[in-house]
Design a protein around this motif. Structure first.
Motif, PDB file in Angstrom:
ATOM      1  N   LYS A  14       1.312  23.899  12.941  1.00  0.00           N
ATOM      2  CA  LYS A  14       0.281  23.936  11.895  1.00  0.00           C
ATOM      3  C   LYS A  14       0.293  22.619  11.110  1.00  0.00           C
ATOM      4  O   LYS A  14       0.673  22.577   9.941  1.00  0.00           O
ATOM      5  N   SER A  46      -8.720  33.156  15.566  1.00  0.00           N
ATOM      6  CA  SER A  46      -9.124  33.597  14.233  1.00  0.00           C
ATOM      7  C   SER A  46     -10.639  33.531  14.122  1.00  0.00           C
ATOM      8  O   SER A  46     -11.297  32.738  14.776  1.00  0.00           O
ATOM      9  N   ASP A  80      -3.326  27.562   9.320  1.00  0.00           N
ATOM     10  CA  ASP A  80      -3.382  28.226  10.625  1.00  0.00           C
ATOM     11  C   ASP A  80      -3.389  27.143  11.704  1.00  0.00           C
ATOM     12  O   ASP A  80      -3.546  25.956  11.412  1.00  0.00           O
TER      13      ASP A  80
END
Ligand code: DHE
Length: 537
Positions: free
Chosen positions: A290, A361, A340
């Protein structure tokens, strides 16, 4: 991937014989301790033509445990059986039973006996100078508006066409490396164009002399490349090895490699690299950690800022993790942690905000690159293809629009409030979207599903679809690019027996049709070097 039989031969021919690429995968030890040669045979029969000899990657990515860290094994079974949306990966449920699928999964999650390497020395050794630039002329060997040229990539026989954008006639056609992917990048003056192939080859083409002048293999499995605004450097992002490579654009000789390891010491594939012109820096998107990196390549953004970044880098990561420093302060890394993973990206025209989304996502994250933090979340259904996003002015505000690779919709987002203004319903998921400042329309394809032969034209002022074209019934129509002045649109018929179709961008009527072999992307010199809002960067 069995369909790409011709690809197999090319892939076999183009995998170098360097000792550092050798590996011994003939015998596989499965989870129960048994050894199995069958898995490798299955791999060779069904996967190798796309994923490369010894799993090194070609049209498809390399398949080693470290490249699969974000894919759980049960998900990998699904991917082999049913394919992967938005990729060329088909499903194999008809050809492989569940035991064979499991064997393949075990095989690709097994470490090869010898880890594939591609060091700075390998890169240097692969560097080819086809022509000495000093012996070539400095005037174009053809007559045309140099700003309105197009490069059209033809995947069908791994070629590219240099096209006159006024007359729509080919100037020359030349062979490229196998399986180019991503947009080729121009030098700031538009004279040179740099191509990246999925198997790591970077080629520099001199448009004036119509020659590939230099080449280098920068990685085993490459994502894409970007060129700095001063034209001096190219950066290449790799899946394998996990690194970025900075090249000198003069001759494509490597300046340095930087292992993509996050501040916790975790190694990552590179999702993509970008040039951020106003920042005088490269942005590096990492896939398995990330973090996003910013790498300034010149001090033009302000020497103090540059020094600050260098300091930031030392504080954050320690210098030990970077290989092959040539000048200690060159290409410092500024790490930006993200909430994320980011698989897909878009930048606002000022390059202050990065809009990113992970494959798993449904939300986009907006990251302020100056503040190094997330400033908003964008609610988006399906899987927006942010990399294909474009911007325009709508009712006095800047909006960006992105196709969706899972659902039939185009999301239009206010770039101030980061709210979705409208979801425009389309006839199926799309891949590429395009416009031009001089055009009232944005074009989006329907790349996936039964309506893949359709292209929608959206009015940018009303956000309504005003026309749906079916240029060749049954054949995928995708990826458009505008001429320099925005008056014409070039569209690909994505088929070996395909075509490049030119439309009048205002009347939406066909002007010309040129036969081509699976033309994929097309890239207009002026639009690219001026970072035109309606096109990809
Ligand atoms: Fe692409 C651009 C990633 C599959 C054709 N694609 C890009 C870029 C990225 C990307 C990050 C921007 C790089 C650049 O231009 O510098 N592409 C991915 C994927 O992750 C994905 C979904 C899976 C993969 O196989 O890697 C993927 N892409 C495809 C395809 O299957 C396409 C349709 C056929 C092919 O060539 O593999 C495809 N991608 C393209 C094209 C561009 C591209 C033509 C350049 C678009 C542009 O106009 O700039």
């Amino acid at each position: 991937c069995g369909a790409l039989k011709s690809g197999l031969l090319m892939s076999l021919l183009l995998v170098p014989t360097s000792a550092s690429l050798a590996s011994n995968n003939d015998v596989v030890t499965l989870r129960n301790g048994a050894t199995n040669t069958h898995a490798k045979q299955l791999y060779q029969q069904h996967c190798q033509s796309c994923h490369g000899v010894d799993r090194m990657g070609a049209m498809g990515p390399a398949l080693f445990p470290e490249n699969l860290s974000r894919l759980r094994k049960n998900k990998a079974i699904d991917v082999i059986q049913y394919g992967r949306p938005a990729t060329q990966m088909p499903g194999f449920s008809e050809q492989l039973n569940s035991a064979q699928t499991q064997q393949l999964v075990d095989y690709i999650y097994t470490q090869p006996k010898e880890q594939p390497q591609w060091s700075l020395a390998d890169i240097k050794a692969s560097n080819i100078q086809h022509y000495q630039q000093s012996k070539l002329g400095n005037k174009p060997l053809f007559s045309a508006d140099l700003m309105n040229l197009f490069i059209v990539v033809e995947l069908g026989d791994h070629s590219a066409t240099l096209l006159n954008g006024d007359t729509f006639t080919p100037i020359t056609r030349f062979k490229t490396r196998y399986a180019l992917h991503g947009g080729p990048k121009y030098s700031p003056d538009g004279r040179y164009v740099y191509f990246a192939s999925r198997d790591g080859w970077i080629s520099k083409y001199d448009i004036y002399n119509m020659k590939i002048v230099s080449e280098v293999r920068a990685g085993i499995n490459t994502r894409n490349l970007a060129v700095s605004s001063d034209g001096k450097y190219a950066i290449v992002g790799n899946y394998l090895p996990h690194n970025i490579v900075i090249l000198d654009t003069k001759d494509l000789s490597p300046i340095k490699t930087i292992a993509t390891i996050d501040s916790e010491g975790v190694s990552s594939r590179v999702s993509a690299v970008y040039n951020a012109p106003p920042r005088h820096s490269f942005i590096v998107a990492l896939k398995d950690v990330k973090e996003v990196w910013e790498i300034p390549y010149s001090a033009e953004g302000g020497v103090e800022v540059y020094k600050g970044w260098a300091h930031d880098y030392r504080k954050d990561s320690g210098e030990g993790k970077v290989e092959d420093w040539q000048v200690t302060e060159s290409f410092p890394i500024r790490r930006i942690r993200t909430a994320d993973f980011l698989d897909d990206f878009f930048f606002d025209p000022e390059y202050i905000h990065l809009i990113g989304a992970s494959r798993d996502s449904h939300n986009g994250q907006v990251i302020n690159l100056d503040a190094k933090k997330k400033v908003a979340t964008i609610a988006m259904a399906g899987m927006p293809h942010l990399g294909s996003g474009i911007t325009w002015d709508y009712q006095g505000k800047s909006v960006f629009a992105s196709p969706n690779i899972k659902e039939g919709r185009v999301s239009v987002i206010d770039m101030h409030s980061w709210q979705v203004i409208k979801e425009i319903e389309t006839l199926g998921p799309g891949f590429f979207m395009r416009s031009h400042s001089n055009s009232p329309y944005a074009w989006v394809d329907v790349f996936f599903g039964p309506n893949k032969d359709k292209v929608h034209v959206i009015n940018k002022s009303t956000l309504e679809i005003v026309k749906t074209l079916t240029p060749v019934p049954g054949k995928t129509a995708a990826h458009v690019e505008f001429t320099k002045d925005g008056q014409y649109v070039l569209l690909s018929i994505w088929d070996n027996d395909g075509a490049l179709i030119v439309y009048d961008a205002n009347t939406l009527t066909e002007v010309k049709r040129l036969p081509m072999k699976k033309p994929s992307g097309k890239y207009n010199v002026y639009n690219k070097i001026n970072y035109e809002k309606g096109t990809s960067h």
